[in-house]
Design an enzyme around this catalytic site. Structure first.
Site, PDB file in Angstrom:
ATOM      1  N   HIS A  91      -3.348   1.693  -3.245  1.00 28.86           N
ATOM      2  CA  HIS A  91      -2.178   1.435  -2.398  1.00 28.86           C
ATOM      3  C   HIS A  91      -1.979  -0.067  -2.246  1.00 28.86           C
ATOM      4  CE1 HIS A  91      -5.588   1.251   0.487  1.00 28.86           C
ATOM      5  NE2 HIS A  91      -4.888   0.236   0.967  1.00 28.86           N
ATOM      6  N   SER A 145      -1.152  -2.474   0.998  1.00 26.76           N
ATOM      7  CA  SER A 145      -1.104  -2.427   2.468  1.00 26.76           C
ATOM      8  C   SER A 145       0.121  -3.138   3.008  1.00 26.76           C
ATOM      9  CB  SER A 145      -2.355  -3.078   3.067  1.00 26.76           C
ATOM     10  OG  SER A 145      -3.500  -2.308   2.811  1.00 26.76           O
ATOM     11  N   GLN A 163     -12.155  -9.580   6.585  1.00 28.01           N
ATOM     12  CA  GLN A 163     -12.203 -10.660   7.576  1.00 28.01           C
ATOM     13  C   GLN A 163     -13.615 -11.003   8.028  1.00 28.01           C
ATOM     14  OE1 GLN A 163      -9.120  -9.008  10.313  1.00 28.01           O
ATOM     15  NE2 GLN A 163      -8.260 -11.059  10.273  1.00 28.01           N
ATOM     16  N   TYR A 207      -1.105 -10.039   8.183  1.00 27.23           N
ATOM     17  CA  TYR A 207      -1.539 -11.415   7.950  1.00 27.23           C
ATOM     18  C   TYR A 207      -0.345 -12.317   7.627  1.00 27.23           C
ATOM     19  CZ  TYR A 207      -5.684  -8.591   7.112  1.00 27.23           C
ATOM     20  OH  TYR A 207      -6.703  -7.670   7.227  1.00 27.23           O
ATOM     21  N   PRO A 209       0.709 -13.103   3.327  1.00 29.32           N
ATOM     22  CA  PRO A 209      -0.207 -12.113   2.749  1.00 29.32           C
ATOM     23  C   PRO A 209      -0.234 -12.165   1.222  1.00 29.32           C
ATOM     24  CG  PRO A 209       1.842 -11.065   3.447  1.00 29.32           C
ATOM     25  CD  PRO A 209       1.896 -12.483   3.932  1.00 29.32           C
ATOM     26  N   SER A 210      -1.371 -11.792   0.668  1.00 26.76           N
ATOM     27  CA  SER A 210      -1.515 -11.599  -0.775  1.00 26.76           C
ATOM     28  C   SER A 210      -1.473 -10.092  -1.018  1.00 26.76           C
ATOM     29  CB  SER A 210      -2.849 -12.184  -1.260  1.00 26.76           C
ATOM     30  OG  SER A 210      -3.087 -11.821  -2.599  1.00 26.76           O
ATOM     31  N   HIS A 249      -1.675  -6.663  -2.780  1.00 26.16           N
ATOM     32  CA  HIS A 249      -2.491  -6.294  -3.934  1.00 26.16           C
ATOM     33  C   HIS A 249      -2.888  -4.823  -3.874  1.00 26.16           C
ATOM     34  CE1 HIS A 249      -5.388  -7.230  -0.738  1.00 26.16           C
ATOM     35  NE2 HIS A 249      -6.200  -6.382  -1.350  1.00 26.16           N
ATOM     36  N   SER A 308      -6.214  -2.744  -4.445  1.00 26.41           N
ATOM     37  CA  SER A 308      -7.663  -2.870  -4.604  1.00 26.41           C
ATOM     38  C   SER A 308      -8.153  -1.908  -5.685  1.00 26.41           C
ATOM     39  CB  SER A 308      -8.388  -2.571  -3.288  1.00 26.41           C
ATOM     40  OG  SER A 308      -8.134  -3.591  -2.342  1.00 26.41           O
TER      41      SER A 308
END
Length: 221
Positions: free
Chosen positions: A76, A78, A120, A158, A161-162, A164, A166
């Protein structure tokens, strides 16, 4: 302080023990409490056979650097952090999400840049495919999801954000072993994979919210 003994509060004698050995050594980002529902908003990706072939190539190569890597079983992108909802918040939270996301159309992303991430509190390391096209549309979605989170006084996503997908994870902060040579070699595998340009161009058709064991789907137009 909130008075003890409110309706719906857990009985102090019913404390839940959290044994990390039961889930691969992973550590919770927040303690489990009865009545608290871990909640996450995301774009689900259904992996095709070719994607799983690429995943196997990447993970088997990365294991020469970090043998403890485990491949992800679900994929997915996020749109929120994992936040905590009380049970009676779930229905209004989902209703607000549905209203805010109703106008969004289907869109494409390209996720073809290998990148290493840590969570984090540095208890887990991930290898992911970072989105290189479609970032603007994802930011628009996050803006709406953040609006709902703010209504419920929950942490927003965030900054910068990056986005992505996973691919694999391991316990601990092992980013140093995976960056550099390993990362370059993984990118070469992606770039050289047959038809990766088409394989990693993904059309998003729905947004999903998972709260505890409940799933809610929001189709894109």
């Amino acid at each position: 302080p909130v008075p003890a003994g409110l309706p719906g509060d857990p009985d102090p004698d019913e404390a839940v023990s959290d044994d990390s050995s039961r889930h691969g050594g992973r550590v919770r980002g927040f303690p489990h409490e009865r009545g608290n529902w871990a909640t996450h908003v995301y774009l689900p990706y259904t992996a095709q056979e070719e994607f799983l072939e690429l995943l196997e190539l990447l993970v088997s190569h990365a294991r020469t650097f970090v043998p403890s890597l485990a491949a992800m079983e679900e994929f997915h992108v996020s749109l929120s952090q994992c936040v905590v909802l009380r049970y009676h918040w779930i229905e209004p939270f989902v209703r607000c999400l549905r209203e805010r996301l109703a106008a969004f159309h289907r869109f494409f992303c390209v996720a073809d840049q290998v990148k290493v991430y840590t969570n984090q509190n540095k208890t887990r390391t991930f290898i992911g495919l970072e989105v290189s096209a479609g970032h603007f549309q994802l930011l628009e979605l996050v803006s709406e999801v953040d609006g709902v989170l703010e209504e419920f006084d929950l942490p927003t996503f965030y900054k910068d954000p990056s986005f992505h997908i996973s691919l694999a994870w391991c316990v601990g902060d092992l980013a140093g072993r995976l960056e550099g040579q390993c990362l370059r070699e993984l990118q070469d595998i992606v770039d050289g994979f047959e038809e990766s340009e088409f394989l990693l161009r993904i059309q998003w058709e729905q947004i999903r919210c998972k709260s505890g064991n409940k799933y809610f789907s929001f189709p894109l137009r």
